[in-house]
Design a protein around this motif. Structure first.
Motif, PDB file in Angstrom:
ATOM      1  N   CYS A  93     -66.976 -10.805  25.357  1.00 29.19           N
ATOM      2  CA  CYS A  93     -67.979 -11.105  24.408  1.00 29.19           C
ATOM      3  C   CYS A  93     -67.453 -12.022  23.308  1.00 29.19           C
ATOM      4  O   CYS A  93     -68.368 -12.875  23.095  1.00 29.19           O
ATOM      5  CB  CYS A  93     -68.632  -9.940  23.582  1.00 29.19           C
ATOM      6  SG  CYS A  93     -70.014 -10.066  22.653  1.00 29.19           S
ATOM      7  N   ALA A  94     -66.063 -11.919  23.129  1.00 31.79           N
ATOM      8  CA  ALA A  94     -65.856 -13.186  22.047  1.00 31.79           C
ATOM      9  C   ALA A  94     -65.394 -14.529  22.560  1.00 31.79           C
ATOM     10  O   ALA A  94     -65.281 -15.349  21.863  1.00 31.79           O
ATOM     11  CB  ALA A  94     -64.536 -12.351  21.613  1.00 31.79           C
ATOM     12  N   ALA A  95     -65.530 -14.682  23.923  1.00 33.69           N
ATOM     13  CA  ALA A  95     -64.714 -15.800  24.618  1.00 33.69           C
ATOM     14  C   ALA A  95     -65.901 -16.721  24.717  1.00 33.69           C
ATOM     15  O   ALA A  95     -65.341 -18.024  24.401  1.00 33.69           O
ATOM     16  CB  ALA A  95     -64.417 -15.552  26.081  1.00 33.69           C
ATOM     17  N   GLY A  96     -67.253 -16.479  24.419  1.00 36.60           N
ATOM     18  CA  GLY A  96     -68.378 -17.487  24.561  1.00 36.60           C
ATOM     19  C   GLY A  96     -68.054 -18.770  23.375  1.00 36.60           C
ATOM     20  O   GLY A  96     -67.999 -19.885  23.772  1.00 36.60           O
ATOM     21  N   TYR A  97     -68.011 -18.255  22.095  1.00 32.85           N
ATOM     22  CA  TYR A  97     -68.000 -19.398  21.091  1.00 32.85           C
ATOM     23  C   TYR A  97     -66.412 -19.758  20.913  1.00 32.85           C
ATOM     24  O   TYR A  97     -66.362 -20.925  20.460  1.00 32.85           O
ATOM     25  CB  TYR A  97     -68.637 -18.744  19.622  1.00 32.85           C
ATOM     26  CG  TYR A  97     -70.078 -18.762  19.700  1.00 32.85           C
ATOM     27  CD1 TYR A  97     -70.828 -19.798  19.248  1.00 32.85           C
ATOM     28  CD2 TYR A  97     -70.563 -17.523  20.028  1.00 32.85           C
ATOM     29  CE1 TYR A  97     -72.092 -19.696  19.294  1.00 32.85           C
ATOM     30  CE2 TYR A  97     -72.064 -17.205  19.865  1.00 32.85           C
ATOM     31  CZ  TYR A  97     -72.852 -18.499  19.688  1.00 32.85           C
ATOM     32  OH  TYR A  97     -74.156 -18.461  19.707  1.00 32.85           O
ATOM     33  N   LEU A  98     -65.455 -19.151  21.482  1.00 28.99           N
ATOM     34  CA  LEU A  98     -64.409 -19.839  21.634  1.00 28.99           C
ATOM     35  C   LEU A  98     -63.911 -20.709  22.749  1.00 28.99           C
ATOM     36  O   LEU A  98     -62.974 -21.674  22.709  1.00 28.99           O
ATOM     37  CB  LEU A  98     -63.203 -18.777  21.479  1.00 28.99           C
ATOM     38  CG  LEU A  98     -63.257 -17.745  20.303  1.00 28.99           C
ATOM     39  CD1 LEU A  98     -62.225 -16.555  20.677  1.00 28.99           C
ATOM     40  CD2 LEU A  98     -63.221 -18.415  18.979  1.00 28.99           C
ATOM     41  N   GLY A  99     -64.719 -20.610  23.665  1.00 29.67           N
ATOM     42  CA  GLY A  99     -64.596 -21.289  24.897  1.00 29.67           C
ATOM     43  C   GLY A  99     -64.521 -22.627  24.884  1.00 29.67           C
ATOM     44  O   GLY A  99     -63.446 -23.584  25.503  1.00 29.67           O
ATOM     45  N   PRO A 100     -65.749 -23.468  24.408  1.00 28.21           N
ATOM     46  CA  PRO A 100     -65.698 -24.872  24.285  1.00 28.21           C
ATOM     47  C   PRO A 100     -64.576 -25.392  23.638  1.00 28.21           C
ATOM     48  O   PRO A 100     -63.739 -26.322  24.059  1.00 28.21           O
ATOM     49  CB  PRO A 100     -66.922 -25.105  23.601  1.00 28.21           C
ATOM     50  CG  PRO A 100     -67.850 -24.067  23.936  1.00 28.21           C
ATOM     51  CD  PRO A 100     -66.958 -22.904  23.836  1.00 28.21           C
ATOM     52  N   ALA A 101     -64.133 -24.913  22.506  1.00 29.59           N
ATOM     53  CA  ALA A 101     -62.777 -25.437  21.517  1.00 29.59           C
ATOM     54  C   ALA A 101     -61.609 -25.215  22.719  1.00 29.59           C
ATOM     55  O   ALA A 101     -60.687 -26.177  22.481  1.00 29.59           O
ATOM     56  CB  ALA A 101     -62.775 -24.598  20.357  1.00 29.59           C
ATOM     57  N   LEU A 102     -61.268 -24.015  23.205  1.00 28.76           N
ATOM     58  CA  LEU A 102     -60.127 -23.560  23.875  1.00 28.76           C
ATOM     59  C   LEU A 102     -59.974 -24.733  25.099  1.00 28.76           C
ATOM     60  O   LEU A 102     -59.005 -25.370  25.418  1.00 28.76           O
ATOM     61  CB  LEU A 102     -59.987 -22.335  24.227  1.00 28.76           C
ATOM     62  CG  LEU A 102     -59.720 -21.307  22.997  1.00 28.76           C
ATOM     63  CD1 LEU A 102     -59.683 -20.023  23.744  1.00 28.76           C
ATOM     64  CD2 LEU A 102     -58.611 -21.819  22.090  1.00 28.76           C
ATOM     65  N   PHE A 103     -61.189 -25.046  25.696  1.00 26.83           N
ATOM     66  CA  PHE A 103     -61.253 -25.798  26.751  1.00 26.83           C
ATOM     67  C   PHE A 103     -60.892 -27.366  26.339  1.00 26.83           C
ATOM     68  O   PHE A 103     -60.119 -28.004  26.896  1.00 26.83           O
ATOM     69  CB  PHE A 103     -62.666 -25.994  27.537  1.00 26.83           C
ATOM     70  CG  PHE A 103     -63.127 -24.632  28.364  1.00 26.83           C
ATOM     71  CD1 PHE A 103     -62.112 -24.169  29.109  1.00 26.83           C
ATOM     72  CD2 PHE A 103     -64.230 -24.355  28.512  1.00 26.83           C
ATOM     73  CE1 PHE A 103     -62.400 -23.059  29.914  1.00 26.83           C
ATOM     74  CE2 PHE A 103     -64.498 -23.055  29.037  1.00 26.83           C
ATOM     75  CZ  PHE A 103     -63.733 -22.587  29.878  1.00 26.83           C
ATOM     76  N   GLY A 104     -61.428 -27.639  25.221  1.00 26.99           N
ATOM     77  CA  GLY A 104     -61.194 -29.052  24.567  1.00 26.99           C
ATOM     78  C   GLY A 104     -59.700 -29.104  24.210  1.00 26.99           C
ATOM     79  O   GLY A 104     -59.132 -30.086  24.342  1.00 26.99           O
ATOM     80  N   LEU A 105     -59.264 -27.940  23.943  1.00 28.40           N
ATOM     81  CA  LEU A 105     -57.806 -27.910  23.600  1.00 28.40           C
ATOM     82  C   LEU A 105     -56.676 -28.287  24.587  1.00 28.40           C
ATOM     83  O   LEU A 105     -55.761 -29.004  24.813  1.00 28.40           O
ATOM     84  CB  LEU A 105     -57.379 -26.905  22.742  1.00 28.40           C
ATOM     85  CG  LEU A 105     -55.941 -26.760  22.139  1.00 28.40           C
ATOM     86  CD1 LEU A 105     -55.784 -27.673  20.917  1.00 28.40           C
ATOM     87  CD2 LEU A 105     -55.629 -25.343  21.423  1.00 28.40           C
ATOM     88  N   GLY A 106     -57.047 -27.534  25.539  1.00 27.58           N
ATOM     89  CA  GLY A 106     -56.340 -27.796  26.907  1.00 27.58           C
ATOM     90  C   GLY A 106     -56.576 -29.124  27.489  1.00 27.58           C
ATOM     91  O   GLY A 106     -55.639 -29.857  28.046  1.00 27.58           O
TER      92      GLY A 106
END
Length: 234
Positions: A93-106
Motif C-alpha cells: 500500500c505504501a509503495a504507490g506514492y513512493l514509487g515514482p520518486a524511487l524510480f526517478g532516483l534509480g
C-alpha cells in the motif's frame, strides 16, 4: 544470441550528457509538472509508475498480483491477493506514492554513471512487465502508447538525444512525485479520497493518515534532493 548481444550493447552504451543538458531537462520537466495544461495529459505516466510500484511491492512481499487498471481520469487500481493485514500489505500500500520518486532516483543513479540510454531500456522492460498485468482497455492503451514513445526515442534518436530524453523522464518522475502527494492531501482535505493509500495505511497500522502523507512527501523530496546533488553542477 547475436541479437541479445546487440541489444545489451545498446542498452549499456554510455552517452554524453553535458551539465547544460541535464539542467535544461530539469527546467523542461518543471514546466510540464507546474503547468496545468501540460500536467493533465502527462499525469497518466505518473499513475503508471504509481501502480507499477504497487505491483512490484506486492510481488516482492509474496502477494499474488491479480491485475492492474489505469483509468482516463488518471486514477488507477492494483489488486493483489494475500493476507489483508501485516507487513506485506503495508509495504504494498505504501509503495504507490513512493514509487515514482524511487524510480526517478534509480534513473538518476544511471544518469550519474553515464548510462543514460540504459534508463530508457529499463523503462521499456518495466512497461513490458506491467503490460502483462493490465486488465482494462484504457490501461492497455496507456502502457502501449508510453512504450511506443520510449521505443521510438531509442530507435530514431542519436545517443545524445536519447540521453537528453532520459534526463527529462528522470526529472519528470522526481518532480511529479511530490506534486501527487500534495494533490492527495488536497483531495483528503475536501473529503474526496476516503479510501486513499494514506487512509488505508491508517486503518492497517493505526497511525494517522496525515503522518503517512508526510512520510510520502518527505521521501519524495529527499529523493529529488539526492538526485539533484548527483546530477546538477555545483
Amino acid at each position: 544470441m547475436d541479437l541479445l548481444e546487440r541489444l545489451w550493447t545498446r542498452a549499456t552504451a554510455e552517452a554524453p550528457l553535458p551539465p547544460a543538458v541535464v539542467a535544461g531537462a530539469a527546467v523542461v520537466a518543471l514546466v510540464v509538472v507546474a503547468s496545468p495544461a501540460l500536467w493533465r495529459p502527462t499525469r497518466t505516466a505518473v499513475t503508471i509508475a504509481h501502480e507499477g510500484a504497487h505491483g512490484l511491492a506486492a510481488l516482492a512481499t509474496g502477494r499474488r498480483l491479480a491485475g492492474i487498471r489505469l483509468h482516463s481520469d488518471t486514477s488507477g487500481l492494483t489488486v493483489s491477493a494475500g493476507r489483508p493485514t501485516g507487513p506485506g500489505m503495508v509495504l504494498t500500500c505504501a509503495a504507490g506514492y513512493l514509487g515514482p520518486a524511487l524510480f526517478g532516483l534509480g534513473a538518476a543513479a544511471l544518469l550519474a554513471t553515464g548510462h543514460a540510454v540504459g534508463v530508457l531500456w529499463a523503462v521499456l522492460a518495466l512497461l513490458a512487465l506491467l503490460l502483462l498485468q493490465i486488465r482494462n482497455f484504457f490501461g492497455l492503451w496507456a502502457v502501449l502508447a508510453t512504450g511506443a514513445v520510449v521505443a521510438g526515442v531509442t530507435a530514431w534518436l542519436p545517443a545524445e538525444g536519447q540521453a537528453a530524453f532520459a534526463a527529462a523522464v528522470t526529472w519528470f518522475l522526481l518532480l511529479a512525485a511530490p506534486r501527487t502527494v500534495l494533490e492527495l492531501q488536497s483531495a483528503r482535505r475536501r473529503r474526496r479520497a476516503p479510501d486513499s493509500d494514506a487512509d488505508q495505511l491508517a486503518r492497517l497500522t493505526g497511525l494517522p493518515a496525515l503522518l503517512w502523507v508526510g512520510l510520502f512527501l518527505l521521501v519524495d523530496v529527499a529523493a529529488l534532493a539526492l538526485a539533484a546533488w548527483w546530477l546538477l553542477p555545483r
